[in-house]
Design a protein around this motif. Structure first.
Motif, short mmCIF file in Angstrom:
data_model
loop_
_atom_site.label_atom_id
_atom_site.label_comp_id
_atom_site.label_asym_id
_atom_site.label_seq_id
_atom_site.Cartn_x
_atom_site.Cartn_y
_atom_site.Cartn_z
N PRO A 73 27.64 46.83 -34.63
CA PRO A 73 27.41 47.81 -33.45
C PRO A 73 26.38 47.29 -32.41
CG PRO A 73 26.09 48.29 -35.44
CD PRO A 73 26.75 47.07 -35.78
N TRP A 74 25.73 46.22 -32.85
CA TRP A 74 24.30 46.08 -31.92
C TRP A 74 24.27 44.55 -31.10
CZ3 TRP A 74 21.93 47.39 -37.09
CH2 TRP A 74 22.10 48.96 -37.12
N SER A 75 23.66 44.53 -30.14
CA SER A 75 23.23 43.24 -29.56
C SER A 75 22.62 42.73 -30.56
CB SER A 75 22.68 43.45 -28.08
OG SER A 75 21.44 43.99 -28.20
N VAL A 76 22.07 41.31 -30.06
CA VAL A 76 21.05 40.77 -30.88
C VAL A 76 19.54 41.30 -30.78
CG1 VAL A 76 19.68 38.53 -31.30
CG2 VAL A 76 22.13 38.62 -30.90
N ARG A 77 19.18 41.66 -29.67
CA ARG A 77 17.99 42.36 -29.49
C ARG A 77 17.83 43.81 -30.27
NH1 ARG A 77 13.44 40.69 -29.42
NH2 ARG A 77 13.31 42.27 -31.24
N GLU A 78 18.97 44.58 -30.05
CA GLU A 78 19.18 45.76 -30.88
C GLU A 78 19.06 45.66 -32.37
OE1 GLU A 78 21.72 48.37 -27.70
OE2 GLU A 78 22.79 47.25 -29.32
N ALA A 79 19.81 44.30 -32.89
CA ALA A 79 19.81 44.19 -34.19
C ALA A 79 18.32 43.76 -34.82
CB ALA A 79 20.62 43.00 -34.46
N LEU A 80 17.66 43.11 -34.08
CA LEU A 80 16.17 42.70 -34.41
C LEU A 80 15.27 43.95 -34.24
CD1 LEU A 80 16.09 39.31 -32.41
CD2 LEU A 80 16.13 39.56 -35.26
N ASP A 81 15.66 44.69 -33.36
CA ASP A 81 14.77 46.05 -33.34
C ASP A 81 15.38 46.95 -34.50
OD1 ASP A 81 13.53 45.39 -31.00
OD2 ASP A 81 15.03 46.45 -29.68
N GLU A 114 31.88 37.62 -33.71
CA GLU A 114 32.11 36.06 -33.93
C GLU A 114 31.03 35.45 -32.97
OE1 GLU A 114 34.91 37.71 -30.48
OE2 GLU A 114 34.07 38.39 -32.71
N ASP A 115 29.80 36.25 -32.73
CA ASP A 115 28.64 35.62 -32.17
C ASP A 115 27.78 35.19 -33.13
OD1 ASP A 115 26.21 35.11 -30.69
OD2 ASP A 115 25.89 36.97 -30.20
N TYR A 116 28.19 34.03 -33.84
CA TYR A 116 27.30 33.37 -34.98
C TYR A 116 26.19 32.96 -34.46
CZ TYR A 116 32.42 33.60 -36.83
OH TYR A 116 33.65 33.85 -37.30
N ALA A 117 25.89 32.50 -33.32
CA ALA A 117 24.60 32.07 -33.02
C ALA A 117 23.53 33.08 -32.91
CB ALA A 117 24.54 31.20 -31.49
N GLY A 118 24.15 34.39 -32.38
CA GLY A 118 23.24 35.20 -32.41
C GLY A 118 23.08 36.03 -33.91
N LEU A 119 23.95 35.97 -34.76
CA LEU A 119 23.66 36.30 -36.29
C LEU A 119 22.86 35.31 -36.77
CD1 LEU A 119 24.92 38.56 -37.82
CD2 LEU A 119 26.60 36.91 -38.52
N ALA A 120 22.88 34.04 -36.38
CA ALA A 120 21.79 33.31 -36.93
C ALA A 120 20.36 33.47 -36.46
CB ALA A 120 22.10 31.55 -36.50
N ARG A 121 20.18 34.06 -35.23
CA ARG A 121 18.87 34.58 -34.74
C ARG A 121 18.46 35.85 -35.53
NH1 ARG A 121 19.71 35.49 -28.53
NH2 ARG A 121 17.42 36.52 -28.93
N VAL A 122 19.29 36.61 -35.73
CA VAL A 122 19.05 37.71 -36.54
C VAL A 122 18.62 37.48 -38.01
CG1 VAL A 122 19.71 40.20 -37.64
CG2 VAL A 122 20.51 39.34 -35.44
N ARG A 123 19.31 36.68 -38.67
CA ARG A 123 18.91 36.00 -40.16
C ARG A 123 17.65 35.30 -40.04
NH1 ARG A 123 20.78 30.76 -43.06
NH2 ARG A 123 20.23 31.07 -45.14
#
Length: 368
Positions: A197-205, A226-235
């Motif tokens: 549901p979220w952008s990378v920034r929202e997911a981190l929040d 499919e934003d795997y780079a963004g998913l990696a940032r959250v990880r």
């Protein structure tokens, strides 16, 4: 032995959920019917194999693809050439997309062909995959989205009281998630699927708010999936293990997901990503990257059985099996596959190990 016929069978079974559904990616608010698409493959020697594809609102498109394109291509072909068929048909029809109806349809037929292979050999599929010492696997109750703290408390307690020690939530509100964790109490493991549901920034929040709850994983926190780079940032920065993969459709998708360092748990869905043939390859790829496979199995039919056999043989005794906590009016396999004390049996019969109840197929078949 050759494929003689391929039949698509849509099923619609009423269910209850311990309260009104808040809706989600699988259907509208207050959903009370679950639709699935079962596929029956019959050989010229009379052996029948059963498969399943992703259901819900995807059924009409997948049914058309199987009936009008895939079945005519596959009837008359050698049932033992599963991998060759998979590669040839993926290549031939790639212009229609590398995800969605074509891959879903191939997945169902592949599962049915494995069922046939096991029946012809007189062995359960997990033995064809290398065998397993596990006779049962721990299951996690995969709850619907309630979006209500009191409803989630009641249903978490209901699942725990029935023996589950692993639960999956589909909530997105931190207060509801916190209520579920409190209701579960110590010794119960909670995972969270938020359905991208979220952008990378929202997911981190959100992970900052959820971190104290000690979730085992957060699943698909980023849009698009499919934003795997963004998913990696959250990880990397979120402080909660990340799981994803139910929306990956081909081996290349899983390779990209792993190369990006995006997940701690990877979740191939055999009824969506190519069946058992492709599932084997994802396990090998994940092992090479040191990532744990947790098979996605939001199904009740052959797709679930495929996940159980694959998990037992390729993942071993520590694998978890997803159990859709839906309280169905009728089960395709009766009570043979229902978890007991939070564990699901690995079927020991040939092929998928259990035959569908023909009365259920007759009574709940519908025309989409």
């Amino acid at each position: 032995m050759k494929i003689a016929s391929i039949e698509t069978i849509p099923l619609r079974i009423p269910f209850t959920t311990g309260g009104p559904s808040a809706g989600g990616v699988w259907g509208p608010k207050d959903l009370q019917m679950v639709d699935s698409l079962v596929v029956k493959v019959t050989t010229d020697e009379g052996i029948v194999g059963w498969g399943e594809t992703f259901g819900f609102t995807a059924i009409p498109a997948v049914k058309v693809v199987i009936d009008t394109i895939l079945a005519p291509e596959m009837i008359g072909t050698d049932v033992t050439r599963r991998e060759k068929l998979q590669g040839d048909l993926q290549k031939k029809f790639h212009v229609f997309g590398r995800s969605g109806a074509f891959i879903y349809g191939l997945s169902a037929i592949d599962i049915a062909l494995w069922d046939i292979a096991g029946k012809a050999a007189g062995k359960p599929i997990y033995q064809l995959l290398g065998g397993s010492e596990a006779t049962s696997l721990a299951a996690y109750a995969s709850l619907i989205r309630y979006a209500d703290p009191e409803l989630i408390r009641v249903n978490v307690q209901r699942a725990v009281n029935s023996g589950f020690r692993h639960l999956k939530l589909h909530e997105v509100n931190p207060d509801v998630i916190r209520a579920a964790c409190e209701a579960a109490g110590p010794g119960v493991e909670i995972t969270l699927d938020v359905n991208a549901p979220w952008s990378v920034r929202e997911a981190l929040d959100m992970t900052e708010k959820l971190r104290p709850l000690n979730l085992r994983w957060i699943e698909e926190p980023v849009w698009p999936p499919e934003d795997y780079a963004g998913l990696a940032r959250v990880r990397q920065h979120g402080g909660i293990p990340v799981a994803a993969g139910e929306n990956a459709s081909t081996l290349m998708d899983f390779q990209h997901l792993l190369e990006a360092g995006a997940v701690d748990f990877i979740q191939p869905s055999p009824a969506k990503m190519g069946g058992i043939t492709e599932l084997q390859k994802v396990y090998a790829l994940a092992n090479a990257h040191g990532v744990t496979v947790m098979v996605h199995a939001f199904y009740d039919g052959p797709g679930l059985l495929a996940a159980v056999h694959g998990s037992a043989a390729l993942g071993g005794a520590k694998s978890l099996v997803e159990w859709r906590y839906f309280d169905l009016e009728a089960q395709l396999y009766g009570d043979a596959i229902i978890p007991r004390n939070g564990r699901i049996d690995v079927p020991q019969g040939p092929g998928l190990g259990i035959e569908p109840d023909q009365d259920v197929i007759r009574d709940y078949r519908f025309k989409p």
